[in-house]
Write a protein that holds these residues in place. Structure first.
Motif, PDB file in Angstrom:
ATOM      1  N   UNK A 135       1.067  -1.442   0.388  1.00 11.71           N
ATOM      2  CA  UNK A 135      -0.352  -0.107  -0.197  1.00 11.71           C
ATOM      3  C   UNK A 135       0.849   1.501   0.006  1.00 11.71           C
ATOM      4  N   UNK A 136       1.821   1.355   1.245  1.00 14.75           N
ATOM      5  CA  UNK A 136       3.060   2.414   1.040  1.00 14.75           C
ATOM      6  C   UNK A 136       3.412   2.313  -0.214  1.00 14.75           C
ATOM      7  N   UNK A 137       3.896   1.506  -0.918  1.00 15.81           N
ATOM      8  CA  UNK A 137       4.900   1.883  -2.043  1.00 15.81           C
ATOM      9  C   UNK A 137       3.253   2.138  -3.421  1.00 15.81           C
ATOM     10  N   UNK A 143      -5.069   6.247  -6.267  1.00 14.79           N
ATOM     11  CA  UNK A 143      -4.273   5.199  -6.555  1.00 14.79           C
ATOM     12  C   UNK A 143      -3.838   4.024  -6.267  1.00 14.79           C
ATOM     13  N   UNK A 144      -3.865   4.437  -5.297  1.00 13.34           N
ATOM     14  CA  UNK A 144      -2.202   2.620  -4.507  1.00 13.34           C
ATOM     15  C   UNK A 144      -4.059   1.397  -4.337  1.00 13.34           C
ATOM     16  N   UNK A 145      -5.035   2.067  -4.083  1.00 16.81           N
ATOM     17  CA  UNK A 145      -5.825   0.689  -3.925  1.00 16.81           C
ATOM     18  C   UNK A 145      -6.631   0.518  -4.855  1.00 16.81           C
ATOM     19  N   UNK A 146      -6.630   1.434  -6.534  1.00 14.65           N
ATOM     20  CA  UNK A 146      -6.979   0.749  -7.636  1.00 14.65           C
ATOM     21  C   UNK A 146      -5.959  -0.432  -7.830  1.00 14.65           C
ATOM     22  N   UNK A 147      -4.245  -0.502  -7.598  1.00 16.05           N
ATOM     23  CA  UNK A 147      -3.794  -0.885  -8.418  1.00 16.05           C
ATOM     24  C   UNK A 147      -4.419  -2.190  -7.312  1.00 16.05           C
ATOM     25  N   UNK A 148      -4.059  -2.404  -5.859  1.00 23.05           N
ATOM     26  CA  UNK A 148      -4.407  -3.328  -5.084  1.00 23.05           C
ATOM     27  C   UNK A 148      -5.280  -4.039  -5.629  1.00 23.05           C
ATOM     28  N   UNK A 149      -6.273  -3.368  -5.573  1.00 26.01           N
ATOM     29  CA  UNK A 149      -7.482  -4.614  -6.024  1.00 26.01           C
ATOM     30  C   UNK A 149      -7.842  -5.328  -6.929  1.00 26.01           C
ATOM     31  N   UNK A 150      -7.336  -4.258  -8.241  1.00 26.26           N
ATOM     32  CA  UNK A 150      -6.981  -4.799  -9.551  1.00 26.26           C
ATOM     33  C   UNK A 150      -7.194  -5.894 -10.193  1.00 26.26           C
ATOM     34  N   UNK A 151      -7.829  -6.564 -11.373  1.00 26.41           N
ATOM     35  CA  UNK A 151      -7.677  -8.045 -11.176  1.00 26.41           C
ATOM     36  C   UNK A 151      -5.916  -8.632 -11.715  1.00 26.41           C
ATOM     37  N   UNK A 162      -4.892   0.121   6.432  1.00 24.06           N
ATOM     38  CA  UNK A 162      -3.686   0.999   6.681  1.00 24.06           C
ATOM     39  C   UNK A 162      -4.149   2.188   6.375  1.00 24.06           C
ATOM     40  N   UNK A 163      -4.508   1.978   4.923  1.00 21.20           N
ATOM     41  CA  UNK A 163      -4.726   4.027   5.089  1.00 21.20           C
ATOM     42  C   UNK A 163      -5.077   4.442   6.144  1.00 21.20           C
ATOM     43  N   UNK A 164      -6.205   4.663   6.303  1.00 21.54           N
ATOM     44  CA  UNK A 164      -6.824   4.985   7.201  1.00 21.54           C
ATOM     45  C   UNK A 164      -5.783   5.457   8.274  1.00 21.54           C
ATOM     46  N   UNK A 165      -5.253   4.401   9.175  1.00 22.19           N
ATOM     47  CA  UNK A 165      -4.426   4.324  10.287  1.00 22.19           C
ATOM     48  C   UNK A 165      -3.188   5.892   9.841  1.00 22.19           C
ATOM     49  N   UNK A 166      -2.913   6.300   8.753  1.00 17.30           N
ATOM     50  CA  UNK A 166      -1.835   7.482   8.351  1.00 17.30           C
ATOM     51  C   UNK A 166      -2.818   8.841   8.500  1.00 17.30           C
ATOM     52  N   UNK A 167      -3.889   8.432   8.377  1.00 18.22           N
ATOM     53  CA  UNK A 167      -4.483   9.783   8.341  1.00 18.22           C
ATOM     54  C   UNK A 167      -4.556  11.280  10.078  1.00 18.22           C
ATOM     55  N   UNK A 168      -4.226  12.117  10.005  1.00 16.27           N
ATOM     56  CA  UNK A 168      -3.968  13.367  10.720  1.00 16.27           C
ATOM     57  C   UNK A 168      -5.287  13.750  10.685  1.00 16.27           C
ATOM     58  N   UNK A 169      -4.942  14.506  12.339  1.00 18.53           N
ATOM     59  CA  UNK A 169      -5.875  15.757  12.269  1.00 18.53           C
ATOM     60  C   UNK A 169      -4.697  17.438  12.735  1.00 18.53           C
ATOM     61  N   UNK A 170      -3.281  16.877  12.084  1.00 18.82           N
ATOM     62  CA  UNK A 170      -3.301  18.809  11.429  1.00 18.82           C
ATOM     63  C   UNK A 170      -3.509  19.723  10.308  1.00 18.82           C
TER      64      UNK A 170
END
Length: 396
Positions: free
Chosen positions: A255-257, A292-300, A316-324
């Motif tokens: 996901x990060x990559x 973009x990352x999620x599209x790649x990860x889920x795509x056939x 994982x993406x939710x965990x890197x959200x911030x309140x700044x």
């Protein structure tokens, strides 16, 4: 901005709690090592780092932050498992420990070294023990084949905190960033080695030093003493360790990559341009990269992850959200990053047989921009307002 962070590298003052005067550390703490390091660095080392980053285009434009501050009351935003884990790794540190860490973070040997002086490809490993090397090396060429950009010049690099123990590596960073002489750089690098080698910093491997990942494109800007850096994706050991600790190590590296590769799509396709002021503009590019990352990860034709793992990478993406909300580096709240990942996932799984077409990146970005207002809509609970009739009834 040419450097984009997957996770905001939160300032030392914010993360390490240095706003209050330092309290006396226990007598067995080698405070003199930290004091010596401060003396060996230029007196204005913080300003020099900021100026160096500005010359590279690494920092964000702060000019319109004041008028663009988001109202925190509009959004539901809380801490995440990942942030709580990171805070737990420094919870026992004294003020002196935090001061030393803040100086090491500003010198930033692991990230600058990876950016300007990449190791030979065969020597690169990802994760403290190389545990993510195979999955990242397998995913990187898949991303290159999947997307419609020229990715031949993009390098994937690790960032290891123990690079601070290598005086030669730190010395060359100091020469580039501060313009130090070879003699000054060697002496200061030795001090960096001694401070980073303190047990409290786990020989430089404390997660906070590499709790980051970023994409970089030089766009023609040469670095004195280096030349023109290559396009890069750098992944730190600390952020990988964090995701593993909260149970998301099976999907977070990919996901990060994929997110950082998304930034290189933005660079090449001119997708970073926006009329939005900061921090909304930064939030847009980060949420787009999540999609973009999620599209790649889920795509056939991409990673083709199944539903159990899809749920994990959305988490994982939710965990890197911030309140700044008042920062130009605001990347989106946990809820917003979750929505962006869900949107990209749905776009990916909707690809139909027999060819499972991959949508061109510009087309996907245009669809994303139409969906963006839904992703960032205010979601905080509102106080219930009574109608006039209800107010009248309440007085009876």
């Amino acid at each position: 901005m040419r450097k984009s962070l997957a996770l905001p590298l939160v300032t030392a003052v914010a993360v390490l709690g240095l706003s209050a005067p330092a309290q006396a550390a226990p007598a067995d703490r080698p405070q003199e090592l930290i004091a010596q390091l401060q003396q060996l660095l230029p007196a204005d080392y913080e300003q020099r780092v900021a100026e160096f980053d500005r010359r590279l285009g690494i920092d964000d434009d702060l000019s319109d932050v004041a008028r663009a501050v988001l109202n925190p009351d509009d959004y539901e935003c809380e801490s995440t498992q990942l942030k709580d884990w990171l805070n737990s790794t420094i919870a026992g540190w004294t003020d002196e420990d935090r001061l030393g860490a803040s100086i090491l973070l500003l010198v930033n040997t692991p990230m600058y070294d990876a950016l300007f002086f990449p190791e030979p490809e065969q020597q690169r490993f990802f994760g403290l023990d190389g545990e993510y090397t195979t999955v990242l090396r397998r995913t990187f060429p898949d991303l290159k084949r999947f997307w419609d950009i020229d990715a031949s010049g993009i390098e994937m690099l690790p960032a290891h905190g123990n690079a601070m123990l290598d005086t030669a590596r730190t010395a060359r960073v100091l020469q580039v960033v501060f313009g130090s002489s070879p003699e000054e750089a060697r002496e200061a690098a030795e001090a960096v080695r001694e401070v980073a080698g303190l047990p409290v910093y786990d020989n430089g491997d404390a997660p906070i030093f590499t709790f980051n990942a970023f994409a970089y494109s030089p766009e023609g800007v040469e670095v004195p003493g280096v030349g023109l850096p290559t396009d890069k994706i750098v992944v730190g050991d600390g952020v990988l360790a964090g995701f593993r600790s909260v149970g998301l190590g099976d999907v977070a590296p990919q996901a990060i990559l994929g997110h950082e590769f998304g930034h290189h799509i933005q660079y090449q396709q001119g997708l970073r341009e926006s009329d939005l002021p900061a921090p909304e503009a930064t939030r847009r590019t980060e949420l787009m990269a999540d999609s973009f990352s999620s599209y790649f990860l889920a795509h056939r034709r991409g990673a083709n992850m199944r539903w159990v793992r899809i749920k994990h990478f959305i988490d994982a993406f939710g965990n890197i959200g911030d309140c700044n909300f008042d920062s130009p580096n605001h990347h989106g709240t946990p809820n917003q990053r979750t929505r962006a990942a869900e949107w990209g996932t749905l776009m990916g799984v909707l690809a139909l047989p027999p060819f499972y077409r991959v949508v061109p990146s510009r087309t996907l970005a245009a669809s994303f921009d139409k969906a963006l207002p839904r992703m960032v809509r205010p979601d905080a609970p509102r106080q219930v307002e009574l109608t006039p009739a209800e107010k009248t009834a309440g007085r009876i």
